[in-house]
Design a protein around this motif. Structure first.
Motif, mmCIF file in Angstrom:
data_model
loop_
_atom_site.group_PDB
_atom_site.id
_atom_site.type_symbol
_atom_site.label_atom_id
_atom_site.label_comp_id
_atom_site.label_asym_id
_atom_site.label_seq_id
_atom_site.Cartn_x
_atom_site.Cartn_y
_atom_site.Cartn_z
ATOM 1 N N LEU A 15 57.759 3.564 -38.061
ATOM 2 C CA LEU A 15 56.504 3.814 -37.332
ATOM 3 C C LEU A 15 56.486 5.188 -36.699
ATOM 4 O O LEU A 15 55.440 5.723 -36.376
ATOM 5 C CB LEU A 15 56.332 2.745 -36.253
ATOM 6 C CG LEU A 15 54.943 2.568 -35.654
ATOM 7 C CD1 LEU A 15 53.946 2.217 -36.746
ATOM 8 C CD2 LEU A 15 54.957 1.493 -34.595
ATOM 9 N N LEU A 16 57.665 5.798 -36.553
ATOM 10 C CA LEU A 16 57.748 7.135 -35.959
ATOM 11 C C LEU A 16 56.962 8.169 -36.767
ATOM 12 O O LEU A 16 56.547 9.191 -36.235
ATOM 13 C CB LEU A 16 59.207 7.572 -35.884
ATOM 14 C CG LEU A 16 60.012 7.007 -34.723
ATOM 15 C CD1 LEU A 16 61.478 7.302 -34.925
ATOM 16 C CD2 LEU A 16 59.531 7.573 -33.419
ATOM 17 N N ALA A 17 56.779 7.873 -38.054
ATOM 18 C CA ALA A 17 56.065 8.836 -38.887
ATOM 19 C C ALA A 17 54.651 9.067 -38.398
ATOM 20 O O ALA A 17 54.048 10.108 -38.651
ATOM 21 C CB ALA A 17 56.024 8.338 -40.334
ATOM 22 N N LEU A 18 54.120 8.090 -37.670
ATOM 23 C CA LEU A 18 52.757 8.222 -37.158
ATOM 24 C C LEU A 18 52.670 9.177 -35.985
ATOM 25 O O LEU A 18 51.594 9.544 -35.549
ATOM 26 C CB LEU A 18 52.238 6.848 -36.724
ATOM 27 C CG LEU A 18 52.106 5.819 -37.845
ATOM 28 C CD1 LEU A 18 51.756 4.469 -37.238
ATOM 29 C CD2 LEU A 18 51.047 6.243 -38.828
ATOM 30 N N CYS A 19 53.822 9.514 -35.421
ATOM 31 C CA CYS A 19 53.808 10.259 -34.165
ATOM 32 C C CYS A 19 54.516 11.596 -34.281
ATOM 33 O O CYS A 19 55.241 12.008 -33.375
ATOM 34 C CB CYS A 19 54.447 9.414 -33.067
ATOM 35 S SG CYS A 19 53.594 7.869 -32.816
ATOM 36 N N ALA A 20 54.372 12.252 -35.397
ATOM 37 C CA ALA A 20 55.032 13.537 -35.569
ATOM 38 C C ALA A 20 54.588 14.506 -34.492
ATOM 39 O O ALA A 20 53.417 14.598 -34.174
ATOM 40 C CB ALA A 20 54.689 14.104 -36.950
ATOM 41 N N THR A 21 55.544 15.216 -33.953
ATOM 42 C CA THR A 21 55.218 16.113 -32.846
ATOM 43 C C THR A 21 55.082 17.566 -33.279
ATOM 44 O O THR A 21 54.805 18.430 -32.465
ATOM 45 C CB THR A 21 56.309 16.022 -31.773
ATOM 46 O OG1 THR A 21 57.574 16.322 -32.367
ATOM 47 C CG2 THR A 21 56.358 14.630 -31.164
ATOM 48 N N PRO A 117 49.213 -2.313 -39.772
ATOM 49 C CA PRO A 117 49.638 -1.888 -38.435
ATOM 50 C C PRO A 117 50.443 -0.597 -38.418
ATOM 51 O O PRO A 117 50.570 0.024 -37.363
ATOM 52 C CB PRO A 117 50.482 -3.071 -37.942
ATOM 53 C CG PRO A 117 50.956 -3.744 -39.188
ATOM 54 C CD PRO A 117 49.835 -3.582 -40.173
ATOM 55 N N ILE A 118 50.955 -0.196 -39.550
ATOM 56 C CA ILE A 118 51.742 1.039 -39.605
ATOM 57 C C ILE A 118 50.901 2.218 -40.081
ATOM 58 O O ILE A 118 50.895 3.279 -39.468
ATOM 59 C CB ILE A 118 52.975 0.863 -40.518
ATOM 60 C CG1 ILE A 118 53.920 -0.184 -39.937
ATOM 61 C CG2 ILE A 118 53.703 2.197 -40.702
ATOM 62 C CD1 ILE A 118 55.135 -0.466 -40.796
ATOM 63 N N LYS A 119 50.152 2.024 -41.147
ATOM 64 C CA LYS A 119 49.395 3.134 -41.730
ATOM 65 C C LYS A 119 48.071 3.412 -41.027
ATOM 66 O O LYS A 119 47.637 4.558 -40.951
ATOM 67 C CB LYS A 119 49.125 2.854 -43.213
ATOM 68 C CG LYS A 119 50.380 2.805 -44.071
ATOM 69 C CD LYS A 119 50.012 2.525 -45.525
ATOM 70 C CE LYS A 119 51.253 2.460 -46.408
ATOM 71 N NZ LYS A 119 50.900 2.172 -47.821
ATOM 72 N N ASP A 120 47.444 2.362 -40.518
ATOM 73 C CA ASP A 120 46.075 2.513 -40.020
ATOM 74 C C ASP A 120 45.964 2.817 -38.535
ATOM 75 O O ASP A 120 44.869 3.122 -38.050
ATOM 76 C CB ASP A 120 45.266 1.238 -40.321
ATOM 77 C CG ASP A 120 45.105 0.992 -41.810
ATOM 78 O OD1 ASP A 120 45.271 1.958 -42.588
ATOM 79 O OD2 ASP A 120 44.820 -0.149 -42.203
ATOM 80 N N ILE A 121 47.069 2.705 -37.803
ATOM 81 C CA ILE A 121 47.049 2.904 -36.351
ATOM 82 C C ILE A 121 48.132 3.894 -35.945
ATOM 83 O O ILE A 121 49.275 3.803 -36.400
ATOM 84 C CB ILE A 121 47.296 1.573 -35.600
ATOM 85 C CG1 ILE A 121 46.233 0.538 -35.979
ATOM 86 C CG2 ILE A 121 47.330 1.800 -34.097
ATOM 87 C CD1 ILE A 121 44.847 0.843 -35.465
ATOM 88 N N ALA A 122 47.776 4.826 -35.071
ATOM 89 C CA ALA A 122 48.742 5.790 -34.542
ATOM 90 C C ALA A 122 48.936 5.547 -33.046
ATOM 91 O O ALA A 122 47.972 5.678 -32.275
ATOM 92 C CB ALA A 122 48.253 7.218 -34.767
ATOM 93 N N PRO A 123 50.135 5.178 -32.602
ATOM 94 C CA PRO A 123 50.387 5.061 -31.160
ATOM 95 C C PRO A 123 50.248 6.427 -30.492
ATOM 96 O O PRO A 123 50.784 7.419 -30.988
ATOM 97 C CB PRO A 123 51.835 4.563 -31.095
ATOM 98 C CG PRO A 123 52.093 3.956 -32.443
ATOM 99 C CD PRO A 123 51.302 4.794 -33.404
ATOM 100 N N VAL A 124 49.513 6.463 -29.390
ATOM 101 C CA VAL A 124 49.280 7.732 -28.686
ATOM 102 C C VAL A 124 50.143 7.833 -27.436
ATOM 103 O O VAL A 124 50.869 8.806 -27.248
ATOM 104 C CB VAL A 124 47.790 7.868 -28.301
ATOM 105 C CG1 VAL A 124 47.569 9.147 -27.493
ATOM 106 C CG2 VAL A 124 46.914 7.871 -29.544
ATOM 107 N N GLY A 303 56.581 9.908 -24.286
ATOM 108 C CA GLY A 303 56.063 10.515 -25.497
ATOM 109 C C GLY A 303 55.591 9.489 -26.503
ATOM 110 O O GLY A 303 55.938 8.307 -26.438
ATOM 111 N N ALA A 304 54.795 9.946 -27.451
ATOM 112 C CA ALA A 304 54.281 9.060 -28.493
ATOM 113 C C ALA A 304 55.409 8.510 -29.359
ATOM 114 O O ALA A 304 55.358 7.359 -29.799
ATOM 115 C CB ALA A 304 53.267 9.815 -29.356
ATOM 116 N N ALA A 305 56.433 9.313 -29.598
ATOM 117 C CA ALA A 305 57.554 8.844 -30.417
ATOM 118 C C ALA A 305 58.293 7.699 -29.731
ATOM 119 O O ALA A 305 58.699 6.735 -30.382
ATOM 120 C CB ALA A 305 58.511 10.001 -30.708
ATOM 121 N N ASP A 306 58.475 7.791 -28.422
ATOM 122 C CA ASP A 306 59.111 6.697 -27.681
ATOM 123 C C ASP A 306 58.277 5.425 -27.775
ATOM 124 O O ASP A 306 58.810 4.326 -27.958
ATOM 125 C CB ASP A 306 59.284 7.088 -26.209
ATOM 126 C CG ASP A 306 60.340 8.157 -26.003
ATOM 127 O OD1 ASP A 306 61.255 8.250 -26.849
ATOM 128 O OD2 ASP A 306 60.241 8.899 -25.012
#
Length: 330
Positions: A15-21, A117-124, A303-306
């Motif tokens: 899921l971290l892929a959604l939160c690249a910094t 839940p992984i591809k369609d949503i990005a945790p902010v 952070g988003a990654a956390d």
């Protein structure tokens, strides 16, 4: 409600892929974001604590971003209806979601969802966690958590444990306690917390798990409900004398409800980064922090990654628990 394990157990998952910094070279000023009102879809009905906090956060973001941030309530299906609205919105930073992490970390293991839940949503950004508390009612004569387990071992099924429903955080906590202590406890699931609390006050069962809130605290302070344990990363300020499940030797049951802000998948990294920064700034303002704490919720800044790691680990935990306990939702 959604679930939060001890922070020490968080692991990095896809899921971290959604939160690249890594941010593109183009600046937000050049991109012109935000240039129009932003919508936050709240996955719960108006008037609840999550809705109230989302509105307070929206007010802060409106001031910080100098653009209107509007609330739209889309409740139902354990948060999945609201999250589906976010998943299907344009990934341009103008539609966000406010929800517990359950639509991403629990609901996918209970049935088919209209979104990935992984591809369609990005945790902010995470916003707050709501501690879970195990309370004894007048039907329970013991003094503490140990006495509850002793009673359950002496007479299997005699301890009745109420939750707000199947596959809720309270149910997951119950399953983890049963599994860890090797005891048999009778599950009494409700369809929501209102009637559950009413029946707890009249002693219809021995113990209840619920989120610590302004509706519950007066009954704890009056002695009508007695706290036995809390699910939180550490002891909560409102109940400093009450041990966490982890302290009692049940780390897998040490769960709480984590809420945060989400965006559609493929939202530009620049926008996600800016939103995370602004949300964290808002959570550090004295008035919003006071509002959270006064409702027995704890600000969760990071952070988003956390945030993504927490969701991914929670999802992995829930998949195992749901399968082992054969939890099914009709």
């Amino acid at each position: 409600m959604s679930l939060l394990p001890s922070r020490r157990r968080l692991l990095a998952l896809p899921l971290l892929a959604l939160c690249a910094t890594t941010l593109p070279s183009i600046s937000l000023a050049q991109a012109g974001w935000p240039a129009r009102p932003i919508r936050i879809v709240v996955a719960y009905p108006p008037g609840g604590i999550s809705d109230n906090i989302a509105r307070a956060l929206a007010e802060k973001l409106s001031q910080q971003l100098a653009t209107p941030v509007l609330i739209e309530n889309r409740a139902g299906a354990g948060g999945s209806i609201g999250m589906d609205v976010v998943a299907k919105a344009a990934p341009d930073g103008y539609t966000l979601g406010f929800s517990s992490i359950s639509p991403l970390a629990l609901n996918p293991h209970l049935g088919k969802l209209p979104y990935d839940p992984i591809k369609d949503i990005a945790p902010v950004a995470s916003v707050m966690y709501s501690p879970v508390v195990l309370l004894a009612t007048s039907a329970f004569e013991g003094k503490d958590f140990k006495d509850m387990l002793t009673a359950a071992k002496a007479k299997p099924g005699s301890v009745r444990w109420s939750t707000s429903g199947l596959a809720t955080v309270g149910h997951i906590v119950l399953e983890q306690v049963q599994n860890g202590a090797k005891v048999e406890i009778t599950h009494i699931p409700y369809k929501g917390g209102g009637q559950q609390l009413t029946d707890a006050l009249s002693g219809q069962f021995e113990v209840i798990t619920t989120n610590l809130s302004g509706a519950v605290m007066p009954h704890i302070l009056s002695g009508k409900l007695r706290p036995l344990a809390v699910g939180a990363p550490g002891r909560v300020d409102a109940l400093p004398q009450v041990p966490t499940f982890a302290e009692l030797g049940f780390a897998p049951a040490n769960l709480s409800s984590l809420f945060g802000v989400f965006a559609p998948g493929n939202t530009p990294a620049t926008v996600l980064h800016r939103l995370n920064t602004e949300i964290n700034l808002a959570l550090q303002t004295p008035d919003l922090r006071k509002r959270l704490l006064s409702a027995d919720n704890v600000p969760s800044i990071g952070g988003a990654a956390d945030f993504a790691r927490q969701i991914a680990q929670e999802s992995a935990n829930n998949a195992r628990i749901v399968k082992a306990a054969q939890i099914k939702v009709d």
